[in-house]
Design a protein around this motif. Sequence first.
Motif: not given
Lengths: 95, 95
Positions: A2-5, A7-8, A10-12, A14-15, A75, A78, B4, B7, B10, B14, B40-42, B79, B82
């Motif tokens: 999903s979009d949310l998954e 995103c998470l 992407t955060i990892i 980028i770090f 985090m 963030i 970022l 994200c 997003t 959501i 969003e977290f399938p 958090t 992630t």
Amino acid sequence: MSDLETCLGTIIEIFHKYSSKEGDKYKLKKSELKELLTHEFPTLTEQVKDQATMDSLMESLDTDGDSECDFQEFMTFITMVTICCHEFFEHHEDE
Amino acid sequence: MSDLETCLGTIIEIFHKYSSKEGDKYKLKKSELKELLTHEFPTLTEQVKDQATMDSLMESLDTDGDSECDFQEFMTFITMVTICCHEFFEHHEDE
């Protein structure tokens, strides 16, 4: 995913892109954090031009006092930024 | 906007998509949280089929005890998830 998954993930990513450059590859040293903020938060860091502000941000994020920023500390940052953006959005909507 | 920054936007969008459905539009009630997690977290919620687990998740997120999940409580959850994903990735890489 999903979009949310995504995103998470992407955060990892980028770090890790910045933390893996020098020294401990799972922690951001000050120069890596500065590079991350400059490239990934351009809107925010336009305001942060001086070294003193960067030093003070690093100090406030570095809760375990090892002069580096680990993923958990990142985090926290963030979360703070996202909550601030959300509050702005919430108040803006109410107007 | 950088990846970022997009994200973080997003995540806010959501949350708001589900929180605005019923009642307080800035808080997730239990049914809204369940819908958000399912869609969003399938990957994660495939494991959470029973109501008892959902009740216990809601209880652990709801730190102010109002039976709803506000944005700050939601970010605590994001958090946690992630950091867990990052730890998995860190250990997986070391193998």
